[in-house]
Design a protein around this motif. Sequence first.
Motif, PDB file in Angstrom:
ATOM      1  N   GLN A 146       0.816  -1.214   0.000  1.00 55.18           N
ATOM      2  CA  GLN A 146       0.000   0.000   0.000  1.00 55.18           C
ATOM      3  C   GLN A 146       0.841   1.252   0.000  1.00 55.18           C
ATOM      4  O   GLN A 146       0.492   2.232   0.624  1.00 55.18           O
ATOM      5  N   TYR A 149      -1.062   4.257  -1.302  1.00 52.49           N
ATOM      6  CA  TYR A 149      -2.023   4.867  -0.379  1.00 52.49           C
ATOM      7  C   TYR A 149      -1.325   5.680   0.687  1.00 52.49           C
ATOM      8  O   TYR A 149      -1.811   6.737   1.082  1.00 52.49           O
ATOM      9  N   GLN A 202      -6.197  -6.581  15.699  1.00 53.51           N
ATOM     10  CA  GLN A 202      -7.635  -6.409  15.593  1.00 53.51           C
ATOM     11  C   GLN A 202      -8.369  -6.772  16.862  1.00 53.51           C
ATOM     12  O   GLN A 202      -9.574  -6.730  16.903  1.00 53.51           O
ATOM     13  N   LEU A 251      -5.837   3.124  10.333  1.00 49.48           N
ATOM     14  CA  LEU A 251      -6.786   2.253   9.633  1.00 49.48           C
ATOM     15  C   LEU A 251      -6.058   1.367   8.636  1.00 49.48           C
ATOM     16  O   LEU A 251      -6.316   0.166   8.535  1.00 49.48           O
ATOM     17  N   LEU A 252      -5.138   1.982   7.893  1.00 53.82           N
ATOM     18  CA  LEU A 252      -4.375   1.205   6.917  1.00 53.82           C
ATOM     19  C   LEU A 252      -3.555   0.124   7.606  1.00 53.82           C
ATOM     20  O   LEU A 252      -3.408  -0.986   7.098  1.00 53.82           O
ATOM     21  N   PHE A 255      -6.243  -2.619   9.676  1.00 49.55           N
ATOM     22  CA  PHE A 255      -7.164  -3.452   8.893  1.00 49.55           C
ATOM     23  C   PHE A 255      -6.572  -3.854   7.568  1.00 49.55           C
ATOM     24  O   PHE A 255      -6.133  -3.034   6.802  1.00 49.55           O
TER      25      PHE A 255
ATOM     26  N   GLY B 154     -14.740   3.561   7.778  1.00 51.34           N
ATOM     27  CA  GLY B 154     -13.657   2.619   7.511  1.00 51.34           C
ATOM     28  C   GLY B 154     -13.492   1.628   8.636  1.00 51.34           C
ATOM     29  O   GLY B 154     -13.301   0.422   8.427  1.00 51.34           O
ATOM     30  N   MET B 155     -13.593   2.125   9.879  1.00 54.92           N
ATOM     31  CA  MET B 155     -13.417   1.244  11.022  1.00 54.92           C
ATOM     32  C   MET B 155     -14.550   0.236  11.107  1.00 54.92           C
ATOM     33  O   MET B 155     -14.325  -0.963  11.349  1.00 54.92           O
ATOM     34  N   GLY B 158     -14.029  -2.285   8.629  1.00 59.22           N
ATOM     35  CA  GLY B 158     -12.914  -3.146   8.991  1.00 59.22           C
ATOM     36  C   GLY B 158     -13.321  -4.201   9.990  1.00 59.22           C
ATOM     37  O   GLY B 158     -12.895  -5.351   9.909  1.00 59.22           O
ATOM     38  N   ILE B 159     -14.161  -3.786  10.936  1.00 61.69           N
ATOM     39  CA  ILE B 159     -14.634  -4.753  11.925  1.00 61.69           C
ATOM     40  C   ILE B 159     -15.448  -5.836  11.248  1.00 61.69           C
ATOM     41  O   ILE B 159     -15.428  -7.008  11.651  1.00 61.69           O
ATOM     42  N   PHE B 163     -13.022  -4.171   4.809  1.00 62.02           N
ATOM     43  CA  PHE B 163     -12.273  -2.946   4.583  1.00 62.02           C
ATOM     44  C   PHE B 163     -11.228  -3.104   3.482  1.00 62.02           C
ATOM     45  O   PHE B 163     -10.574  -4.136   3.374  1.00 62.02           O
ATOM     46  N   PRO B 165      -8.567   0.041   1.292  1.00 62.70           N
ATOM     47  CA  PRO B 165      -8.410   1.503   1.196  1.00 62.70           C
ATOM     48  C   PRO B 165      -9.303   2.150   0.149  1.00 62.70           C
ATOM     49  O   PRO B 165      -9.649   3.324   0.276  1.00 62.70           O
TER      50      PRO B 165
END
Lengths: 255, 293
Positions: A146, A149, A202, A251-252, A255, B154-155, B158-159, B163, B165
């Motif tokens: 990534q 990104y 996570q 976030l990147l 997840f 996004g979160m 993701g959960i 998710f 980008p």
Amino acid sequence: MSNLGQFDSDFYQSNYTIDNQELSSEDSNAYGHLYVSGKQPASDQRQPAFIPPEMLLPSGGEAQLFQPASSPDYYSQSSYVDSFEEEPPLLEELGINFNHIWQKTLTVLNPLKPADGSIMNETDLTGPILFCVTLGATLLLAGKVQFGYVYGLSAVGCLGIHTLLSLMSSPGLSCGCVASVLGYCLLPMVILSGCGLVFSLQGTFGTVLALVIIGWCSLSASKIFISALDMKGQQLLVAYPCALFYGLFALLTVF
Amino acid sequence: MAYHSGYGAHGSKHRARAAPDPPPLFDDTSGAYSSQPGGYPAPGADVAFNVNHLLGDPMANVAMAYGSSIASHGKDMVHKELHRFVSVNKLKYFFAVDTAYVAKKLGLLVFPYTHQNWEVQYSRDVPLPPRQDLNAPDLYIPTMAFITYVLLAGMALGIQKRFSPEVLGLCASTALVWIVMEVLALLLGVYLATVRSDLSTFHLLAYSGYKYVGMILSVLTGLLFGSDGYYVALAWTSSSLMYFIVRSLRTAALGPDNNGGPAPRQRLQLYLTLGAAAFQPLIIYWLTFHLVR
């Protein structure tokens, strides 16, 4: 073709000796090889275009080959010829000062110490780019390619925060300065990404760790911005956009 | 030829310190120097060219000066074009906030029922900045709320293991398009109702953006407490937002003279305000229900 032989012998003889002389006065030994050093300007007109290079050495030219003063054509400024010896080292010329980078990194790593607003006066983008590449590399180790990104987010985020800061206060910071500050404060995110290689982020612990790291990053960044822009009563207001910016990176990473 | 071209890379260093004349073999293609009169191709193109070599040359100096003047000219042009569309001073008014204002305004958005005085205060026909007047709209909260919403989306995805980008960009652009459409619709409504007021585009943008605070709260509650929590939070934030919008827009449309205009126009304004308020819960639900499953 007899000339060729004469040229060859001149070529080897003259260049090698002169190179030896030059080597003794130079640091780098990398170029102590045979080298065609040039020809006299007077001989320009005499050389037709199709002569292969080996034949181009002037016969009587060796003695004048290495005298700067005798060649007015190309390097007419004497400063140019002197400047090679006075040339600054490569890192200094590129503006990369490892000591400064290390000091700024240490400032970022300790968010509770009050910041000196003047340290970010020099727009140094080397450290930030290094951290971005490291973040991309750790993400790569986790299996997420990534890089694009990361760079895109940093660019857009820097522009956004620069706009916001210039709207919220008198426009004092340049975009490069904002980018530099935000990039240095990205270092804890690299640490988070490294942790993410060891255990999965996570779970609950991962979420808490991510929140702590986001807080750490944004606290450092806002501290530097507040001291640089001299904004009063707005530290939380500056910290929140930085937290959002670093939250996108988290976030990147997570997840 | 081989032994010549092999040392081509070292040509510049030698050239710089020893040979004033560049040899025909190793054309220095770095600076302003043209190739030799022999017309030779540069077999060993100088890779390690000297930066000082470039800067010491007058033509390079001229080129750099020209380049920097072009760059500053370009920057001025961009600024001029931008200032034609966006008045930076007016925009700065909306960002003149401080922490106390933001905290109180957020509280007002969640619980507006006890607030008494909804009028925007003026000082000599100029509205007071948000720092000094709680009723003044600002753009800081909507912007931050918008980005927080994208982050939360996004979160949440993701959960749910959905998710990537690209999804962030998708979410952001969807929400942005909805905002733009709503602001355009409000502008059209304001124009048709010919409301004589201080409601500029930025005001409408601010009031449209306040719904993102409600959205964030709904999504957070939904993530923490499940689907039921989501619907409860949705109901609460929708009603408080509707009340907030109705009260704010009614007083904002009055202007500094407290003059509402003729009765039919006032009715039109009321319908417009009610329509804007009724639209809020719909859009909140539309943009958040897929995040809370």
